[in-house]
Motif scaffolding. Structure first.
Motif, PDB file in Angstrom:
ATOM      1  N   GLN A  26       0.726  -1.237  -0.114  1.00  0.00           N
ATOM      2  CA  GLN A  26      -0.122  -0.068   0.038  1.00  0.00           C
ATOM      3  C   GLN A  26       0.588   1.163   0.153  1.00  0.00           C
ATOM      4  N   THR A  34       7.128  12.059   5.478  1.00  0.00           N
ATOM      5  CA  THR A  34       5.905  11.820   4.731  1.00  0.00           C
ATOM      6  C   THR A  34       5.937  10.465   4.406  1.00  0.00           C
ATOM      7  N   THR A  36       3.208   7.840   2.094  1.00  0.00           N
ATOM      8  CA  THR A  36       1.783   8.189   1.184  1.00  0.00           C
ATOM      9  C   THR A  36       1.553   6.687   0.786  1.00  0.00           C
ATOM     10  N   LEU A  39      -4.814   3.282  -0.516  1.00  0.00           N
ATOM     11  CA  LEU A  39      -5.690   2.372   0.197  1.00  0.00           C
ATOM     12  C   LEU A  39      -7.001   1.821  -0.497  1.00  0.00           C
ATOM     13  N   GLN A  42     -10.404   4.179  -1.220  1.00  0.00           N
ATOM     14  CA  GLN A  42      -9.844   5.735  -1.414  1.00  0.00           C
ATOM     15  C   GLN A  42      -9.496   6.144  -2.782  1.00  0.00           C
ATOM     16  N   PRO A  45      -4.573   9.506  -2.628  1.00  0.00           N
ATOM     17  CA  PRO A  45      -3.650   8.874  -1.846  1.00  0.00           C
ATOM     18  C   PRO A  45      -3.691   9.193  -0.366  1.00  0.00           C
ATOM     19  N   VAL A  46      -3.361   8.719   0.491  1.00  0.00           N
ATOM     20  CA  VAL A  46      -3.367   9.230   1.694  1.00  0.00           C
ATOM     21  C   VAL A  46      -1.983   9.562   2.426  1.00  0.00           C
ATOM     22  N   HIS A  47      -1.918  10.933   2.602  1.00  0.00           N
ATOM     23  CA  HIS A  47      -0.393  11.404   2.952  1.00  0.00           C
ATOM     24  C   HIS A  47      -0.395  11.429   4.434  1.00  0.00           C
ATOM     25  N   ILE A  48       0.461  11.058   5.056  1.00  0.00           N
ATOM     26  CA  ILE A  48       0.807  11.024   6.504  1.00  0.00           C
ATOM     27  C   ILE A  48       2.255  11.848   6.852  1.00  0.00           C
ATOM     28  N   ILE A  70      -2.083   2.237   9.573  1.00  0.00           N
ATOM     29  CA  ILE A  70      -1.938   3.332   9.028  1.00  0.00           C
ATOM     30  C   ILE A  70      -2.981   4.293   9.754  1.00  0.00           C
ATOM     31  N   THR A  71      -4.193   3.911  10.269  1.00  0.00           N
ATOM     32  CA  THR A  71      -5.155   4.741  10.835  1.00  0.00           C
ATOM     33  C   THR A  71      -4.587   5.290  12.063  1.00  0.00           C
ATOM     34  N   ALA A  74      -1.853   7.898  11.329  1.00  0.00           N
ATOM     35  CA  ALA A  74      -2.497   9.232  11.050  1.00  0.00           C
ATOM     36  C   ALA A  74      -2.988  10.046  12.124  1.00  0.00           C
TER      37      ALA A  74
END
Length: 88
Positions: A26, A34, A36, A39, A42, A45-48, A70-71, A74
């Protein structure tokens, strides 16, 4: 390889190492501050952001089940600055 298998536990390097080791399928990219992820379900993309080098460390990661990584990451990185370090 050592950065993945033996990442320093006291810093965000632990989160980067775990992302690469356990969520490579993923993980789109990993940089200094960072992560990325792509998911399922989604569109974007999810950036953290890992702005605080002392947040998302090994102590925190030991409290997180792999399937919630991941959750939880974040959520942890979105919190207020680390109280002892004053970083964001």
């Amino acid at each position: 390889l050592a950065a993945v298998t033996r990442a320093p536990e006291s810093t965000r390097a632990a989160a980067r190492g775990r992302a690469v080791r356990d969520h490579a399928d993923q993980l789109m990219s990993a940089s200094w501050d960072t992560l990325t992820f792509a998911l399922p379900g989604q569109a974007a993309p999810v950036h953290i952001r890992l702005s605080d080098p002392h947040r998302a460390n090994g102590a925190f990661l030991r409290t997180v089940e792999p399937e919630h990584f991941i959750t939880a990451l974040a959520r942890e990185t979105a919190r207020a600055p680390h109280p002892e370090k004053g970083l964001s």
